[in-house]
Design an enzyme around this catalytic site. Structure first.
Site, mmCIF file in Angstrom:
data_model
loop_
_atom_site.group_PDB
_atom_site.id
_atom_site.type_symbol
_atom_site.label_atom_id
_atom_site.label_comp_id
_atom_site.label_asym_id
_atom_site.label_seq_id
_atom_site.Cartn_x
_atom_site.Cartn_y
_atom_site.Cartn_z
ATOM 1 N N HIS A 186 0.809 -1.220 0.000
ATOM 2 C CA HIS A 186 0.000 0.000 0.000
ATOM 3 C C HIS A 186 0.842 1.270 0.000
ATOM 4 O O HIS A 186 0.315 2.360 -0.205
ATOM 5 C CB HIS A 186 -0.959 0.001 1.197
ATOM 6 C CG HIS A 186 -0.296 0.222 2.525
ATOM 7 N ND1 HIS A 186 0.034 -0.806 3.380
ATOM 8 C CD2 HIS A 186 0.094 1.350 3.159
ATOM 9 C CE1 HIS A 186 0.589 -0.321 4.468
ATOM 10 N NE2 HIS A 186 0.642 1.000 4.361
ATOM 11 N N ASP A 222 0.019 -7.653 1.413
ATOM 12 C CA ASP A 222 0.451 -6.262 1.553
ATOM 13 C C ASP A 222 1.971 -6.145 1.558
ATOM 14 O O ASP A 222 2.562 -5.426 2.363
ATOM 15 C CB ASP A 222 -0.128 -5.633 2.817
ATOM 16 C CG ASP A 222 -0.036 -4.110 2.796
ATOM 17 O OD1 ASP A 222 0.159 -3.545 1.706
ATOM 18 O OD2 ASP A 222 -0.118 -3.486 3.873
ATOM 19 N N SER A 281 4.894 2.233 7.866
ATOM 20 C CA SER A 281 4.557 1.084 7.023
ATOM 21 C C SER A 281 5.753 0.643 6.195
ATOM 22 O O SER A 281 6.399 1.454 5.535
ATOM 23 C CB SER A 281 3.393 1.438 6.094
ATOM 24 O OG SER A 281 2.222 1.691 6.826
#
Length: 439
Positions: free
Chosen positions: A156, A186, A267
Site C-alpha cells: 500500500h 500487503d 509502514s
C-alpha cells in the site's frame, strides 16, 4: 566555655548513649568525630555545598567532588552481592544499551520511500481539495534485503506509483522502481540501481519470527509523519494473530501484535528483536486504539519476497469457504438447543458458508462441517485453517478431512483449489467495459 556548652548539649540530646568511665582524651576524640561528620550530614540533608574551611577528611571530600555526589558507602548499609543472573537482568532494564545496539545493527538497512501517485478515488470523492488527476505524495519505509538493491516494503506504500525515490540513512537519495507487489499479503519489492563503487547498500540482518513469544522486546524503526529514522520500543503483545482477528479478513497470513508505537510512515519498516535482527515488517495499526500495531512475520515475508523479486506474484489458494473456530465446549452448548443442527464436539474450523460452484462446493464440503485436517496438518481453529488452506497449491489435489454430524464421522475430501489472482483476472475480463464520454 564553648566546648563545655557543646558537651552539655550533646549529653542532653543523646541520653540513650552510655558514657561509662571515659577519659577526657576519649571524650575529646568522640566530640571531634561528631564535629567532623556534622557538615557532611548537613550538606546531605540540605543539598548545600560543604564549606571549604571545615576541618574534615580531605580524602573523602576529594572523592565526593570527583563524583559530584557524596560517597554513598558512607551512608548506605552493606548489601549482599547479587548473583550473575540478577545483575545481568538488572542491567538490561536499568541501563543496558541493547536498544542502541539493535538499532545500530539494522539502521543502515532502513530506507525512506517517497512515492508520487495519482490521488486515489476515495480521496477525490470525499475531499474538495483533490481532483482525479492530482498527484499526491506518500511516504513510507523499507528495508534492504540484498546488497544489489532489492528492498522490501508494504504494497500500500508503492501501489500505483508514478515516481519512487528512496533515501538512505546517510542522506543519499536514489530513484527506484516497483518490481512486483502482492495485495493479499500487503508486501512489495522495489529495486534501486546503485553503483557499488560510490555507495554500498547494507543488507538487513534477518531473524526467526517463529521464536517470538509474548513479552519479548521489539523495536520499530521507520519514518513516521516525515520524521526520518524514528525508533520506538515495545514488546510482543501476541506473536500470532490471524487476519480476521486484526480486522483484515480479506488478507492472507498471520500477524505479530506489538505495542511499539506505529504511525503513518512506519509502514514497510522493520520490527527488530533485542539482538538487532528483523523479525517483522510493520504494516498496520488498529484504528481508534492505542498501542495496538501489527507486523508481518519475517519468515512469511521472506517467502513472498523470493517470489516477488522475480517479477511474479505469489499464488493464493481459493477454496470458497468461510470458517470460524469451534471447541468441544462451544459445540456442547450449541447442541443443548433442541432446534439447532447437531455439531460434533471436536476442535476445528466450523464451516459457516460455502460459495456455490467453488472448489469446496464441488468436492463436497457442506455448511456446519468442521475441518479437522488439511494435507495431514491438524486444524484446531480458524487460524490453522486459513494458514494451511492458503499453503495449498492451486490446481493440485488437496486432502481435506471434515467431521460431520453429531457422531463426528470423519470424511476425507479431495479438492482442487483455484488461484485467487487468476479468478480475479477472469472476473475482470467478464465484466463489461464502460466507456465514459466527457463533454
Amino acid at each position: 566555655r564553648c566546648w563545655s556548652k557543646l558537651i552539655a548539649t550533646v549529653l542532653s540530646v543523646l541520653p540513650c548513649m552510655q558514657f561509662v568511665k571515659f577519659s577526657f582524651k576519649g571524650l575529646r576524640t568522640s566530640v571531634n568525630r561528631f564535629v567532623c561528620s556534622a557538615p557532611l550530614l548537613i550538606s546531605t540533608l540540605t543539598s548545600h555545598p560543604i564549606p571549604t574551611n571545615t576541618n574534615i577528611d580531605r580524602q573523602r571530600l576529594s572523592e565526593s567532588k570527583n563524583k559530584n555526589v557524596l560517597n554513598p558507602s558512607i551512608f548506605q548499609p552493606f548489601q549482599q552481592p547479587q548473583s550473575a543472573d540478577m545483575v545481568e537482568g538488572a542491567g538490561l532494564i536499568q541501563g543496558s544499551q541493547f536498544v542502541r545496539n539493535a538499532v545500530r545493527s539494522v539502521g543502515q538497512s532502513v530506507v525512506r520511500i517517497d512515492c508520487d501517485r495519482e490521488a486515489p478515488p476515495m480521496m477525490t470523492m470525499f475531499s474538495d481539495n483533490f481532483r482525479e488527476s492530482d498527484i499526491v505524495k506518500v511516504s513510507g519505509t523499507g528495508i534492504i534485503i540484498s546488497s544489489d538493491g532489492f528492498i522490501l516494503t508494504n504494497a500500500h506504500v508503492v501501489e500505483h506509483a508514478a515516481k519512487l525515490t528512496i533515501t538512505l540513512s546517510n542522506g543519499r537519495s536514489f530513484k527506484a522502481r516497483v518490481v512486483a507487489l502482492d495485495e493479499f499479503t500487503d508486501l512489495a519489492v522495489i529495486k534501486t540501481d546503485v553503483d557499488s563503487s560510490t555507495c554500498k547498500l547494507v543488507k538487513a540482518p534477518l531473524g526467526d519470527s517463529s521464536t517470538l513469544h509474548a513479552g519479548d522486546w521489539v523495536i520499530a524503526v521507520g519514518c513516521p509523519a516525515g520524521l526520518d529514522f524514528t525508533v520506538t520500543l515495545g514488546i510482543v503483545s501476541c506473536p500470532k494473530r490471524s487476519a480476521s482477528e486484526v480486522g483484515a479478513s480479506h488478507m492472507k497470513g498471520n500477524y505479530i501484535q506489538t505495542d511499539a508505537a506505529l504511525n503513518s510512515g512506519n509502514s514497510g519498516g522493520p520490527l527488530v528483536n533485542d539482538a538487532g535482527q528483523v523479525v517483522g515488517i510493520n504494516t498496520m495499526v488498529r484504528s481508534n486504539t492505542e498501542a495496538i500495531g501489527f507486523a508481518i512475520p519475517i519468515n512469511r515475508a521472506y517467502q513472498i519476497y523470493e517470489v516477488l523479486k522475480t517479477g511474479m506474484k505469489p499464488t493464493h489458494a481459493f477454496f470458497g469457504v468461510d470458517v470460524t473456530s469451534i471447541t468441544p465446549d462451544n459445540a456442547k452448548i450449541h447442541n443443548e438447543d433442541p432446534n439447532a443442527y447437531r455439531l460434533p464436539e471436536v476442535h476445528g474450523a466450523l464451516v459457516l458458508r460455502v460459495v456455490p460452484g467453488s472448489p469446496a462446493d464441488v468436492s463436497g464440503v457442506r455448511r456446519n462441517d468442521i475441518i479437522v485436517e488439511v494435507n495431514n496438518a491438524p486444524i484446531r481453529n480458524s487460524d490453522d485453517a486459513d494458514f494451511n488452506l492458503d499453503q495449498c497449491r492451486p490446481g493440485k489435489a488437496s486432502c481435506v478431512k471434515v467431521a460431520r454430524g453429531e457422531s463426528g464421522k470423519i470424511i476425507t475430501l479431495e479438492t482442487f483449489p483455484k488461484d485467487l489472482y487468476a479468478m480475479i483476472e477472469e472476473k475482470k475480463r467478464m465484466q463489461p467495459s464502460v466507456v465514459v464520454i466527457k463533454p
